[in-house]
Design an enzyme around this catalytic site. Structure first.
Site, PDB file in Angstrom:
ATOM      1  N   CYS A  23       0.813  -1.227   0.000  1.00 60.40           N
ATOM      2  CA  CYS A  23       0.000   0.000   0.000  1.00 60.40           C
ATOM      3  C   CYS A  23       0.841   1.271   0.000  1.00 60.40           C
ATOM      4  O   CYS A  23       0.305   2.361  -0.168  1.00 60.40           O
ATOM      5  CB  CYS A  23      -0.953  -0.005   1.185  1.00 60.40           C
ATOM      6  SG  CYS A  23      -2.216  -1.286   1.042  1.00 60.40           S
ATOM      7  N   HIS A  27      -1.719   3.067  -5.843  1.00 61.70           N
ATOM      8  CA  HIS A  27      -2.779   2.133  -6.205  1.00 61.70           C
ATOM      9  C   HIS A  27      -4.119   2.857  -6.083  1.00 61.70           C
ATOM     10  O   HIS A  27      -4.178   3.968  -5.575  1.00 61.70           O
ATOM     11  CB  HIS A  27      -2.754   0.879  -5.306  1.00 61.70           C
ATOM     12  CG  HIS A  27      -3.011   1.147  -3.864  1.00 61.70           C
ATOM     13  ND1 HIS A  27      -2.077   1.716  -3.019  1.00 61.70           N
ATOM     14  CD2 HIS A  27      -4.114   0.934  -3.119  1.00 61.70           C
ATOM     15  CE1 HIS A  27      -2.593   1.837  -1.812  1.00 61.70           C
ATOM     16  NE2 HIS A  27      -3.841   1.376  -1.837  1.00 61.70           N
ATOM     17  N   HIS A  29      -8.663   2.668  -5.643  1.00 53.67           N
ATOM     18  CA  HIS A  29      -9.839   1.992  -5.095  1.00 53.67           C
ATOM     19  C   HIS A  29     -11.093   2.577  -5.720  1.00 53.67           C
ATOM     20  O   HIS A  29     -11.122   3.748  -6.110  1.00 53.67           O
ATOM     21  CB  HIS A  29      -9.945   2.202  -3.581  1.00 53.67           C
ATOM     22  CG  HIS A  29      -8.844   1.609  -2.785  1.00 53.67           C
ATOM     23  ND1 HIS A  29      -8.762   0.274  -2.492  1.00 53.67           N
ATOM     24  CD2 HIS A  29      -7.762   2.190  -2.203  1.00 53.67           C
ATOM     25  CE1 HIS A  29      -7.685   0.050  -1.748  1.00 53.67           C
ATOM     26  NE2 HIS A  29      -7.051   1.198  -1.573  1.00 53.67           N
ATOM     27  N   HIS A  67     -11.774  10.658  -8.857  1.00 50.18           N
ATOM     28  CA  HIS A  67     -10.781  10.632  -9.934  1.00 50.18           C
ATOM     29  C   HIS A  67      -9.613  11.584  -9.668  1.00 50.18           C
ATOM     30  O   HIS A  67      -9.203  12.351 -10.541  1.00 50.18           O
ATOM     31  CB  HIS A  67     -11.431  10.907 -11.290  1.00 50.18           C
ATOM     32  CG  HIS A  67     -12.183   9.715 -11.788  1.00 50.18           C
ATOM     33  ND1 HIS A  67     -13.455   9.411 -11.343  1.00 50.18           N
ATOM     34  CD2 HIS A  67     -11.842   8.744 -12.657  1.00 50.18           C
ATOM     35  CE1 HIS A  67     -13.858   8.310 -11.940  1.00 50.18           C
ATOM     36  NE2 HIS A  67     -12.893   7.878 -12.734  1.00 50.18           N
ATOM     37  N   GLU A 109     -13.068   0.276   1.274  1.00 50.02           N
ATOM     38  CA  GLU A 109     -12.053   0.343   0.219  1.00 50.02           C
ATOM     39  C   GLU A 109     -12.060  -0.918  -0.635  1.00 50.02           C
ATOM     40  O   GLU A 109     -11.444  -0.951  -1.692  1.00 50.02           O
ATOM     41  CB  GLU A 109     -10.673   0.601   0.808  1.00 50.02           C
ATOM     42  CG  GLU A 109     -10.085  -0.528   1.618  1.00 50.02           C
ATOM     43  CD  GLU A 109      -8.660  -0.230   2.051  1.00 50.02           C
ATOM     44  OE1 GLU A 109      -8.377   0.898   2.460  1.00 50.02           O
ATOM     45  OE2 GLU A 109      -7.834  -1.139   1.954  1.00 50.02           O
TER      46      GLU A 109
END
Length: 119
Positions: A23, A27, A29, A67, A109
């Site tokens: 993490c 990355h 979600h 976004h 998440e």
């Protein structure tokens, strides 16, 4: 006591600073958000809050996160963008509009991992 809930979602990327593991890398979600308000009194129409108002406010808060790379967000530049801190951020924003009626915010998440914030 009455409680109403709405859900919404947003997509974003982040990485956890100072975390040792996957993490720490960039990355993303597809976050699922659940917001609940509570109260003892209903209005003259028999509502705690108009769902339309609550959904609109949640949508406004999430549009600021959707976004984006959360680490670049003004709030998360100083605070690690964990699920717990995202829940706190949303809760705090909702309190400015709905005051003491905000019950809790749950941030999923993934399908099996969630964090919640309440006072």
């Amino acid at each position: 006591m009455y409680r109403v809930k709405v859900t919404d979602n947003f997509s974003s990327a982040h990485n956890l600073r100072e975390y040792e593991g996957n993490c720490e890398r960039l990355h993303g979600h597809n976050w699922q958000i659940e917001v609940s308000l509570k109260g003892k009194e209903l209005d003259e129409l028999g509502m705690l809050v108009d769902f339309r108002e609550l959904k609109k406010e949640v949508k406004n808060i999430l549009s600021d996160l959707d976004h984006t790379y959360l680490n670049n967000h003004e709030y998360f530049c100083k605070v690690n963008p964990t699920s717990e801190n995202i829940a706190h951020f949303i809760y705090t924003k909702l309190k400015t509009r709905f005051k003491d009626r905000v019950d809790k915010v749950v941030v999923w998440e993934s399908d099996n991992s969630a964090a919640e914030y309440y006072e």
